[in-house]
Design a protein around this motif. Sequence first.
Motif, PDB file in Angstrom:
ATOM      1  N   LEU A 173      -2.388  -2.131   0.333  1.00  0.00           N
ATOM      2  CA  LEU A 173      -3.515  -3.027   0.123  1.00  0.00           C
ATOM      3  C   LEU A 173      -4.800  -2.196   0.036  1.00  0.00           C
ATOM      4  CD1 LEU A 173      -4.059  -6.306   0.463  1.00  0.00           C
ATOM      5  CD2 LEU A 173      -5.459  -5.350   2.287  1.00  0.00           C
ATOM      6  N   LEU A 174      -5.640  -2.495  -0.938  1.00  0.00           N
ATOM      7  CA  LEU A 174      -6.906  -1.790  -1.129  1.00  0.00           C
ATOM      8  C   LEU A 174      -8.053  -2.765  -0.891  1.00  0.00           C
ATOM      9  CD1 LEU A 174      -5.958  -0.270  -4.618  1.00  0.00           C
ATOM     10  CD2 LEU A 174      -5.426   0.673  -2.375  1.00  0.00           C
ATOM     11  N   ASN A 175      -8.862  -2.488   0.104  1.00  0.00           N
ATOM     12  CA  ASN A 175     -10.057  -3.299   0.338  1.00  0.00           C
ATOM     13  C   ASN A 175     -11.272  -2.408   0.120  1.00  0.00           C
ATOM     14  OD1 ASN A 175     -12.065  -5.013   1.034  1.00  0.00           O
ATOM     15  ND2 ASN A 175     -11.484  -5.266   3.167  1.00  0.00           N
ATOM     16  N   ASP A 176     -11.720  -2.339  -1.112  1.00  0.00           N
ATOM     17  CA  ASP A 176     -12.868  -1.506  -1.451  1.00  0.00           C
ATOM     18  C   ASP A 176     -14.180  -2.273  -1.317  1.00  0.00           C
ATOM     19  OD1 ASP A 176     -11.197   0.644  -1.948  1.00  0.00           O
ATOM     20  OD2 ASP A 176     -10.976   0.140  -4.064  1.00  0.00           O
ATOM     21  N   GLY A 177     -14.118  -3.540  -0.870  1.00  0.00           N
ATOM     22  CA  GLY A 177     -15.307  -4.373  -0.747  1.00  0.00           C
ATOM     23  C   GLY A 177     -16.043  -4.178   0.571  1.00  0.00           C
ATOM     24  N   ASP A 178     -17.070  -4.980   0.767  1.00  0.00           N
ATOM     25  CA  ASP A 178     -17.921  -4.899   1.955  1.00  0.00           C
ATOM     26  C   ASP A 178     -17.541  -5.900   3.039  1.00  0.00           C
ATOM     27  OD1 ASP A 178     -19.473  -2.871   0.814  1.00  0.00           O
ATOM     28  OD2 ASP A 178     -20.776  -4.324  -0.191  1.00  0.00           O
ATOM     29  N   GLN A 179     -16.498  -6.711   2.797  1.00  0.00           N
ATOM     30  CA  GLN A 179     -16.087  -7.738   3.758  1.00  0.00           C
ATOM     31  C   GLN A 179     -14.671  -7.458   4.261  1.00  0.00           C
ATOM     32  OE1 GLN A 179     -18.258 -10.280   4.637  1.00  0.00           O
ATOM     33  NE2 GLN A 179     -19.694  -9.172   3.332  1.00  0.00           N
ATOM     34  N   GLU A 180     -14.397  -7.877   5.491  1.00  0.00           N
ATOM     35  CA  GLU A 180     -13.056  -7.782   6.048  1.00  0.00           C
ATOM     36  C   GLU A 180     -12.098  -8.654   5.232  1.00  0.00           C
ATOM     37  OE1 GLU A 180     -12.258  -8.169  10.522  1.00  0.00           O
ATOM     38  OE2 GLU A 180     -11.807 -10.160   9.720  1.00  0.00           O
ATOM     39  N   PHE A 181     -10.884  -8.192   5.027  1.00  0.00           N
ATOM     40  CA  PHE A 181      -9.852  -8.964   4.338  1.00  0.00           C
ATOM     41  C   PHE A 181      -8.743  -9.265   5.340  1.00  0.00           C
ATOM     42  CE2 PHE A 181      -5.845  -9.222   1.959  1.00  0.00           C
ATOM     43  CZ  PHE A 181      -6.150 -10.279   1.128  1.00  0.00           C
ATOM     44  N   MET A 182      -8.308 -10.526   5.392  1.00  0.00           N
ATOM     45  CA  MET A 182      -7.279 -10.940   6.346  1.00  0.00           C
ATOM     46  C   MET A 182      -6.084 -11.532   5.607  1.00  0.00           C
ATOM     47  SD  MET A 182      -7.743 -13.664   9.409  1.00  0.00           S
ATOM     48  CE  MET A 182      -6.675 -13.623  10.800  1.00  0.00           C
ATOM     49  N   PHE A 183      -4.879 -11.126   6.028  1.00  0.00           N
ATOM     50  CA  PHE A 183      -3.678 -11.714   5.453  1.00  0.00           C
ATOM     51  C   PHE A 183      -2.585 -11.805   6.505  1.00  0.00           C
ATOM     52  CE2 PHE A 183      -3.170  -7.199   4.767  1.00  0.00           C
ATOM     53  CZ  PHE A 183      -1.806  -6.931   4.832  1.00  0.00           C
ATOM     54  N   TYR A 184      -1.591 -12.628   6.184  1.00  0.00           N
ATOM     55  CA  TYR A 184      -0.420 -12.836   7.030  1.00  0.00           C
ATOM     56  C   TYR A 184       0.759 -12.217   6.295  1.00  0.00           C
ATOM     57  CZ  TYR A 184       3.096 -15.519   9.691  1.00  0.00           C
ATOM     58  OH  TYR A 184       4.144 -15.905  10.478  1.00  0.00           O
ATOM     59  N   SER A 185       1.533 -11.404   6.992  1.00  0.00           N
ATOM     60  CA  SER A 185       2.669 -10.718   6.396  1.00  0.00           C
ATOM     61  C   SER A 185       3.963 -11.216   7.039  1.00  0.00           C
ATOM     62  CB  SER A 185       2.529  -9.210   6.625  1.00  0.00           C
ATOM     63  OG  SER A 185       3.663  -8.522   6.161  1.00  0.00           O
ATOM     64  N   VAL A 186       4.954 -11.522   6.201  1.00  0.00           N
ATOM     65  CA  VAL A 186       6.267 -11.961   6.659  1.00  0.00           C
ATOM     66  C   VAL A 186       7.310 -11.072   5.996  1.00  0.00           C
ATOM     67  CG1 VAL A 186       7.905 -13.885   6.735  1.00  0.00           C
ATOM     68  CG2 VAL A 186       5.449 -14.356   6.785  1.00  0.00           C
ATOM     69  N   TRP A 187       8.268 -10.554   6.784  1.00  0.00           N
ATOM     70  CA  TRP A 187       9.323  -9.726   6.208  1.00  0.00           C
ATOM     71  C   TRP A 187      10.671 -10.101   6.814  1.00  0.00           C
ATOM     72  CZ3 TRP A 187       5.497  -8.147   9.429  1.00  0.00           C
ATOM     73  CH2 TRP A 187       5.860  -7.616  10.666  1.00  0.00           C
ATOM     74  N   TRP A 188      11.732  -9.857   6.028  1.00  0.00           N
ATOM     75  CA  TRP A 188      13.074 -10.213   6.466  1.00  0.00           C
ATOM     76  C   TRP A 188      14.094  -9.346   5.757  1.00  0.00           C
ATOM     77  CZ3 TRP A 188      10.081 -12.743   3.032  1.00  0.00           C
ATOM     78  CH2 TRP A 188      10.619 -13.003   1.765  1.00  0.00           C
ATOM     79  N   ASP A 189      15.275  -9.271   6.377  1.00  0.00           N
ATOM     80  CA  ASP A 189      16.404  -8.581   5.779  1.00  0.00           C
ATOM     81  C   ASP A 189      17.691  -9.283   6.199  1.00  0.00           C
ATOM     82  OD1 ASP A 189      16.943  -7.758   8.403  1.00  0.00           O
ATOM     83  OD2 ASP A 189      16.425  -5.675   8.043  1.00  0.00           O
TER      84      ASP A 189
END
Length: 125
Positions: free
Chosen positions: A92-108
Motif C-alpha cells: 500500500l502506498l500512502n503518498d498523501g498528507d492524510q492517514e489512510f485506514m483499512f481493514y484486512s482479512v486473510w484466509w487459507d
Amino acid sequence: MAVDIVHLQHDNLLYEYGLHTQRLQPWAVLNAPFESSWALAMPRTRSTLHSHHEHEIFIAVRGSAVIECDGDETPFAAGDVAFFQPGKRHRLLNDGDQEFMFYSVWWDEEMSERFLAQNRAKTQA
C-alpha cells in the motif's frame, strides 16, 4: 453483554509490514475461518512489498491511497475493496498528507479446515 466488541486501540498498535496494525483474531468468542486486522498507513508511508500463501482482502475505510500489485498501481479509496490472490506481490502506498485506514482479512485452507473441525466438534458434543 449482548454483543462482544473489540475496540480499536490507537495507543497500542503493532508495527507490521510498514503499517500500524491491530490484529483482531484469534478472538476467544469468535471461531472464524479467517484472520483480520485494522491497518493504518500514516501520511507519506509505504507498506513493505510482500506476498504470501493466503488469500487477502483490503477494505478501504478512510482516506485514499494506491495499491501496488505485481508492479501495477491502482487508486484505492474509502469504500473500495481489493482482493489479492496467493503469491501476488503487493503493498500500500500512502503518498498523501492524510492517514489512510483499512481493514484486512486473510484466509487459507488450514484456517478453513480448523474452523470446520471446531464446529463439527461442537455439534457432536
